[in-house]
Write an enzyme that holds these catalytic residues in place. Sequence first.
Site, mmCIF file in Angstrom:
data_model
loop_
_atom_site.group_PDB
_atom_site.id
_atom_site.type_symbol
_atom_site.label_atom_id
_atom_site.label_comp_id
_atom_site.label_asym_id
_atom_site.label_seq_id
_atom_site.Cartn_x
_atom_site.Cartn_y
_atom_site.Cartn_z
ATOM 1 N N VAL A 177 47.574 44.455 32.034
ATOM 2 C CA VAL A 177 48.147 43.607 33.090
ATOM 3 C C VAL A 177 48.700 42.291 32.560
ATOM 4 O O VAL A 177 49.430 41.599 33.274
ATOM 5 C CB VAL A 177 47.132 43.324 34.225
ATOM 6 C CG1 VAL A 177 46.681 44.597 34.907
ATOM 7 C CG2 VAL A 177 45.943 42.497 33.740
ATOM 8 N N ARG A 207 36.141 51.182 34.902
ATOM 9 C CA ARG A 207 34.735 50.764 34.747
ATOM 10 C C ARG A 207 34.333 49.877 35.914
ATOM 11 O O ARG A 207 35.183 49.371 36.640
ATOM 12 C CB ARG A 207 34.584 49.893 33.480
ATOM 13 C CG ARG A 207 34.737 50.589 32.202
ATOM 14 C CD ARG A 207 34.237 49.715 31.054
ATOM 15 N NE ARG A 207 35.314 48.935 30.434
ATOM 16 C CZ ARG A 207 35.320 47.616 30.314
ATOM 17 N NH1 ARG A 207 34.317 46.897 30.790
ATOM 18 N NH2 ARG A 207 36.318 46.996 29.729
ATOM 19 N N ALA A 261 38.628 28.712 38.494
ATOM 20 C CA ALA A 261 40.007 28.264 38.750
ATOM 21 C C ALA A 261 40.930 29.459 38.958
ATOM 22 O O ALA A 261 41.766 29.472 39.873
ATOM 23 C CB ALA A 261 40.500 27.405 37.579
ATOM 24 N N TYR A 317 37.170 30.821 35.003
ATOM 25 C CA TYR A 317 36.981 31.921 35.965
ATOM 26 C C TYR A 317 37.143 31.401 37.397
ATOM 27 O O TYR A 317 37.895 31.972 38.202
ATOM 28 C CB TYR A 317 35.599 32.544 35.755
ATOM 29 C CG TYR A 317 35.359 33.795 36.554
ATOM 30 C CD1 TYR A 317 35.827 35.032 36.116
ATOM 31 C CD2 TYR A 317 34.646 33.752 37.756
ATOM 32 C CE1 TYR A 317 35.605 36.193 36.850
ATOM 33 C CE2 TYR A 317 34.417 34.909 38.497
ATOM 34 C CZ TYR A 317 34.902 36.125 38.041
ATOM 35 O OH TYR A 317 34.682 37.269 38.778
ATOM 36 N N GLY A 349 42.032 48.067 36.183
ATOM 37 C CA GLY A 349 40.617 47.931 35.843
ATOM 38 C C GLY A 349 39.773 48.975 36.559
ATOM 39 O O GLY A 349 38.583 48.752 36.789
ATOM 40 N N SER A 399 36.463 36.383 43.911
ATOM 41 C CA SER A 399 35.026 36.380 43.648
ATOM 42 C C SER A 399 34.403 35.307 44.518
ATOM 43 O O SER A 399 35.098 34.394 44.979
ATOM 44 C CB SER A 399 34.804 36.023 42.169
ATOM 45 O OG SER A 399 33.496 35.558 41.950
HETATM 46 N N1 LIG Z 1 30.912 42.802 39.172
HETATM 47 C C1 LIG Z 1 30.777 41.785 39.973
HETATM 48 O O1 LIG Z 1 29.668 41.436 40.402
HETATM 49 C C2 LIG Z 1 31.997 41.014 40.422
HETATM 50 C C3 LIG Z 1 31.815 39.997 41.361
HETATM 51 C C4 LIG Z 1 32.934 39.280 41.797
HETATM 52 C C5 LIG Z 1 34.176 39.596 41.333
HETATM 53 N N2 LIG Z 1 34.336 40.569 40.415
HETATM 54 C C6 LIG Z 1 35.698 40.872 39.965
HETATM 55 O O2 LIG Z 1 35.890 42.261 40.035
HETATM 56 C C7 LIG Z 1 36.813 42.670 39.033
HETATM 57 C C8 LIG Z 1 36.176 43.762 38.171
HETATM 58 O O3 LIG Z 1 35.044 43.213 37.536
HETATM 59 P P1 LIG Z 1 33.931 44.133 36.823
HETATM 60 O O4 LIG Z 1 32.639 43.447 37.012
HETATM 61 O O5 LIG Z 1 34.081 45.523 37.237
HETATM 62 O O6 LIG Z 1 34.381 43.972 35.295
HETATM 63 P P2 LIG Z 1 34.273 45.022 34.066
HETATM 64 O O7 LIG Z 1 33.146 45.961 34.274
HETATM 65 O O8 LIG Z 1 34.293 44.165 32.849
HETATM 66 O O9 LIG Z 1 35.627 45.866 34.167
HETATM 67 C C9 LIG Z 1 36.852 45.240 33.988
HETATM 68 C C10 LIG Z 1 37.949 46.272 34.081
HETATM 69 O O10 LIG Z 1 39.213 45.595 33.924
HETATM 70 C C11 LIG Z 1 39.925 46.197 32.839
HETATM 71 N N3 LIG Z 1 40.762 45.189 32.188
HETATM 72 C C12 LIG Z 1 40.377 44.038 31.580
HETATM 73 N N4 LIG Z 1 41.448 43.404 31.073
HETATM 74 C C13 LIG Z 1 42.536 44.173 31.357
HETATM 75 C C14 LIG Z 1 43.908 44.065 31.088
HETATM 76 N N5 LIG Z 1 44.433 43.030 30.392
HETATM 77 N N6 LIG Z 1 44.752 45.036 31.553
HETATM 78 C C15 LIG Z 1 44.256 46.093 32.248
HETATM 79 N N7 LIG Z 1 42.947 46.254 32.525
HETATM 80 C C16 LIG Z 1 42.101 45.301 32.071
HETATM 81 C C17 LIG Z 1 38.827 46.784 31.935
HETATM 82 O O11 LIG Z 1 39.316 47.849 31.107
HETATM 83 P P3 LIG Z 1 39.853 47.567 29.591
HETATM 84 O O12 LIG Z 1 38.946 46.540 28.984
HETATM 85 O O13 LIG Z 1 39.807 48.914 28.962
HETATM 86 O O14 LIG Z 1 41.253 47.074 29.747
HETATM 87 C C18 LIG Z 1 37.869 47.324 32.983
HETATM 88 O O15 LIG Z 1 38.316 48.568 33.474
HETATM 89 C C19 LIG Z 1 37.180 41.423 38.253
HETATM 90 O O16 LIG Z 1 38.352 40.859 38.764
HETATM 91 C C20 LIG Z 1 35.988 40.510 38.523
HETATM 92 O O17 LIG Z 1 36.325 39.165 38.366
HETATM 93 C C21 LIG Z 1 33.269 41.291 39.938
#
Ligand SMILES: NC(=O)c1ccc[n+]([C@@H]2O[C@H](COP(=O)([O-])OP(=O)(O)OC[C@H]3O[C@@H](n4cnc5c(N)ncnc54)[C@H](OP(=O)(O)O)[C@@H]3O)[C@@H](O)[C@H]2O)c1
Length: 242
Positions: free
Chosen positions: A57, A15, A150, A148, A12, A135
């Site tokens: 993944v 982005r 869980a 989410y 991931g 998270s």
């Molecule tokens: N942003 C926040 O405030 C925040 C807070 C707490 C935790 N998190 C955690 O941080 C992580 C990233 O979140 P984010 O906010 O950056 O989300 P995001 O902007 O939606 O980015 C998600 C990334 O994961 C990739 N991805 C999704 N499904 C995938 C798969 N099956 N195989 C490989 N890659 C996959 C997406 O690329 P593709 O769709 O091209 O595969 C993308 O690069 C997550 O685990 C999220 O739960 C984020």
Amino acid sequence: MLLQGRTAVVTGGTRGLGRAVARAMADAGAVVVAAARDVPEEPPDGDRRIVAVEADVTVPGSVEALMKTVGARYGGPHIVVANAGISRPGPVAGLSYEHWDAVVGTNLTGVFHTVRAAVPYLRDVVDGRIITVSSILGRRAVPGAAAYCASKAAVERFTEVCALELAADGITVNCLAPGFIDEGQGRALMADERLWPRLSAGLAAGRPGTGAEVGAAAVFLASAQSGYVNGAVLPVDGAVRW
Ligand SMILES: NC(=O)c1ccc[n+]([C@@H]2O[C@H](COP(=O)([O-])OP(=O)(O)OC[C@H]3O[C@@H](n4cnc5c(N)ncnc54)[C@H](OP(=O)(O)O)[C@@H]3O)[C@@H](O)[C@H]2O)c1
């Protein structure tokens, strides 16, 4: 340059938060591979230090091929960040099986696939590092986020077990637990005029976190500086009052 000479895989990493972590690791001197299902033709943000490789993944063979490719092209990997995650909000009574499966399959089983595929490579290097990403919702319940919450709670326990099992191989396994971050899903939440005022009222820091702040914590956990930190869940949330 805490990560000079190291190869890092960030799932991931194309982005959002993963891209911020990838950028921080590249700034610290690592060769960084950002893995995702949709790989941009140009490197993320035009940053040529970060190489994007396609992987899903949720598919074990896809992550195994990723680790093999990285090992053959760049060496290692020495650092693996299991960051890929998704969210499908909705009340339990109406939550579709498909959405439940998608969230648990990516956020929990996807982390298992990533770690399982990485271990043989990390065992072959000195000071292997695994960083999982949960998270603030791994510890706190929010209505509408059952799958989410869980999945993230389970990632934290999974991390602790991996730390115990892999310590003898010189591999540390730690978890980052970001709060609300101005990247990716967090940025989307900030645009929600109904939810954000309620959520942001609890932020002791008075602001969301930045990708760079999460990236800095990831670099610490990936570096030699954190050699005796193992099985930890590190909140990066500025302190939250709810
Ligand atoms: N942003 C926040 O405030 C925040 C807070 C707490 C935790 N998190 C955690 O941080 C992580 C990233 O979140 P984010 O906010 O950056 O989300 P995001 O902007 O939606 O980015 C998600 C990334 O994961 C990739 N991805 C999704 N499904 C995938 C798969 N099956 N195989 C490989 N890659 C996959 C997406 O690329 P593709 O769709 O091209 O595969 C993308 O690069 C997550 O685990 C999220 O739960 C984020």
